[in-house]
Design an enzyme around this catalytic site. Structure first.
Site, PDB file in Angstrom:
ATOM      1  N   GLU A   1      -1.929 -57.973 -17.668  1.00  0.00           N
ATOM      2  CA  GLU A   1      -1.909 -58.629 -16.650  1.00  0.00           C
ATOM      3  C   GLU A   1      -2.168 -59.980 -16.539  1.00  0.00           C
ATOM      4  OE1 GLU A   1      -3.246 -55.733 -17.836  1.00  0.00           O
ATOM      5  OE2 GLU A   1      -2.540 -53.929 -16.166  1.00  0.00           O
TER       6      GLU A   1
ATOM      7  N   ARG B   1      -7.499 -51.302 -30.536  1.00  0.00           N
ATOM      8  CA  ARG B   1      -7.823 -51.436 -28.771  1.00  0.00           C
ATOM      9  C   ARG B   1      -9.077 -51.896 -27.759  1.00  0.00           C
ATOM     10  NH1 ARG B   1      -4.490 -54.289 -24.886  1.00  0.00           N
ATOM     11  NH2 ARG B   1      -4.374 -52.876 -23.292  1.00  0.00           N
TER      12      ARG B   1
ATOM     13  N   GLU C   1       4.278 -61.043 -28.219  1.00  0.00           N
ATOM     14  CA  GLU C   1       3.098 -61.856 -28.825  1.00  0.00           C
ATOM     15  C   GLU C   1       3.573 -61.338 -30.048  1.00  0.00           C
ATOM     16  OE1 GLU C   1      -0.688 -60.987 -27.170  1.00  0.00           O
ATOM     17  OE2 GLU C   1      -0.199 -62.033 -25.533  1.00  0.00           O
TER      18      GLU C   1
END
Length: 443
Positions: A68, A272, A341
Site C-alpha cells: 500500500e 513474506r 513487479e
C-alpha cells in the site's frame, strides 16, 4: 448533505479505546520486544511527532504495509509537484524500513498512531493536514471521525473491498454508512469494489484502477547485482517470492525433484516475513538440501542449493537474477501476492489457485500466457521443470505478460485528476486565512 449520526457501536468503540490507552501502550511495548515495532519510534504510535511539521499546505497519505505504501509514491510525487508537502504514514515496521529510502524530497515519514481518540487528536493537532488520503481498505473509525470533526477531507484511494469484508460490514449497515458517508470520495480499484463501497453507504464512488500498476519497479543495489550475477553465471535459477508457511516445504520438494535434471539448480526463497528465515532453512534441511541465509551473511556459493533471502527490500535484486518466479500466498489460502513487479522486471510468473486478492490481474496474465497456474508442489515441480528445460519460451511469455499489464495502467493520473479540485480548494482556503503557500513545482 447531513451525515448519519455516530452509532452506539461507534460510541462504545471510542469510549473503549479512551479507557484502554494503558493496555494499548502495553501492547506496543510487547510488540517492540518481539521486533514488530521500532522501539526508538514508539512515541509516534501514540501520536507524538518525531519531527516538525513542514511549512505550507500538507497532504497526509497513509499506506498500512509495504504494498500500500509503495503504491502511493506516484501520488506523493504528484502532490509535491502541486506545491504540497506530504506526510506518509505506515503501520508496519517493514513498510517504514522500506518507504523511508524511497520517498522523494518534500515528503516525510511517520508511523501511523493507533486508533485511540486522544492519540489521533494529538497527531492531527501537530500535523494539521489539509487533506487526508488513505490507501485500499484502512477504515479506522476514530481516525475517520476525527478528520470529519476537523473538516479535513478524507479520500480513499486504490479502494479495495473483498467479498468477505463486504459481508462483515453488511452485518452492521448503520455503522458502515456512518463511517463511509464521511469519506469525501472513494476511488475504487475495480467495478466490483466500487459497487460494494456504494452498497455500504459511500456517497461518492468512482473507479480509478489499481495504483500498483503505475508504481516504480523495486530498485536493486548495482554492486550486489553484479556480484551475485557473476556468482550465479551458468546456473539455472528460480525464485519463490513472498512465501507463506506451508509453501516453503512445497518449494523445497520441487527443488528436490528438479535437482536430478538440473544438478546446479539454485532455488532462492524469499519469505513474506523475513523473520521466518529459520523456518525456511528447516524445510530445506528436512529434505537434505544445503542452504544459506542471507541475513546471516550467507552467499549462494556453488554448493548451496537453497538460498534463503530473509531480508527486507531486496526483491528487486532477486527478480533481476532470474527469468522464473513463483509467487507465494497462492498455494495456501492467503489470496496471493502482487504479480506486477516481477512481470515488469521481465520474469515469468507461476502461482497457485488462491489469487483472490489480485484475481483480475492474474486472470489477465493467465489468458495472455505471461503466467501459469499450478495446484500443488508436485505440479510446481513439473511446470518449473518444463520451463527451465526450454528457456526459449521465456521471451514470448515475458512479452505477453508486459502486454497484459498495459490496459490497467494510468491509475495515478486518474487519481490525481480527482484530487486536483481538493488541491485548489485547500490553497484557496489557506490564502483566505493568510497562510503560506509553497510555489508550484515545475511538472
Amino acid at each position: 448533505m447531513r451525515r448519519p449520526s455516530v452509532t452506539l457501536p461507534l460510541q462504545a468503540y471510542r469510549a473503549g479505546l479512551r479507557i484502554g490507552e494503558p493496555a494499548l501502550t502495553g501492547l506496543l511495548a510487547w510488540r517492540a520486544q518481539r521486533g514488530k515495532e521500532d522501539p526508538l519510534r514508539l512515541p509516534e504510535r501514540r501520536g507524538l511527532p518525531g519531527r516538525a511539521r513542514p511549512v505550507g499546505p500538507l497532504a497526509w497519505m497513509h499506506g498500512a504495509s509495504v504494498g500500500e505504501a509503495l503504491s502511493l509514491i506516484g501520488l506523493v510525487e504528484g502532490m509535491i509537484a502541486r506545491g504540497f508537502s506530504v506526510l506518509v504514514t505506515t503501520g508496519t515496521r517493514a513498510a517504514a524500513d522500506l518507504i523511508g529510502s524511497r520517498l522523494p524530497s518534500g515528503a516525510v515519514h511517520q508511523y501511523m498512531p493507533l486508533d485511540a481518540p486522544r492519540w489521533m487528536a494529538r497527531f492531527l493537532d501537530h500535523w494539521q493536514p489539509d487533506l487526508a488520503v488513505i490507501a485500499e481498505s484502512e477504515i479506522w473509525p476514530n481516525t475517520i471521525l476525527a478528520l470529519d470533526e476537523r473538516e479535513i477531507p478524507l479520500i480513499l484511494v486504490n479502494g479495495r473491498m473483498s467479498e468477505r469484508s463486504f459481508h462483515g460490514w453488511e452485518r452492521c449497515p448503520r455503522t458502515a454508512k456512518a463511517l463511509l458517508s464521511r469519506i469525501a470520495i472513494c476511488l475504487a480499484q475495480t467495478q466490483e469494489d466500487g459497487e460494494r463501497f456504494a452498497k455500504l453507504g459511500a456517497p461518492r464512488v468512482s473507479i480509478a484502477g489499481n495504483l500498483k500498476f503505475d508504481a516504480p519497479v523495486p530498485p536493486a543495489d548495482p554492486q550486489q547485482l553484479a556480484y551475485l550475477g557473476a556468482m550465479l553465471a551458468g546456473r539455472p535459477v528460480w525464485v519463490a517470492a513472498s512465501t507463506h508457511p506451508g509453501e516453503e516445504a512445497m518449494v523445497a520438494y520441487a527443488h528436490a525433484v528438479l535437482k536430478a535434471r538440473f544438478p546446479q539448480l539454485l532455488t532462492i526463497i524469499a519469505p513474506r516475513h523475513p523473520a521466518r528465515g529459520g523456518e525456511v532453512v528447516a524445510c530445506a534441511d528436512a529434505l537434505g538440501l544445503r542452504s544459506a541465509r542471507r541475513s546471516a551473511g550467507g552467499r549462494p556459493h556453488p554448493s548451496v542449493e537453497v538460498y534463503v533471502a530473509d531480508t527486507i527490500g531486496e526483491l528487486g535484486l532477486f527478480y533481476r537474477l532470474t527469468a522464473l518466479v513463483f509467487l507465494g500466498g497462492s498455494l495456501v489460502s492467503r489470496g496471493g501476492q502482487n504479480p506486477i513487479e516481477p512481470v515488469r522486471l521481465d520474469t515469468v510468473v507461476l502461482h497457485g489457485p488462491h489469487t483472490e486478492n489480485f484475481s483480475v490481474i492474474y486472470s489477465a496474465l493467465d489468458r495472455a500466457g505471461g503466467a501459469l497456474p499450478v495446484r500443488d508442489g508436485v505440479e510446481l515441480a513439473t511446470v518449473a521443470g518444463e520451463l527451465l528445460s526450454d528457456p526459449g519460451r521465456f521471451a514470448g511469455m515475458m512479452q505477453a505478460g508486459q502486454s497484459a499489464l498495459q490496459p490497467f495502467e494510468g491509475a495515478v493520473a486518474r487519481t490525481l485528476a480527482v484530487l486536483d479540485p481538493f488541491v485548489a480548494q485547500m490553497k484557496l482556503q489557506r490564502l483566505d486565512r493568510g497562510g503560506p503557500v509553497r510555489p508550484l513545482a515545475r511538472v
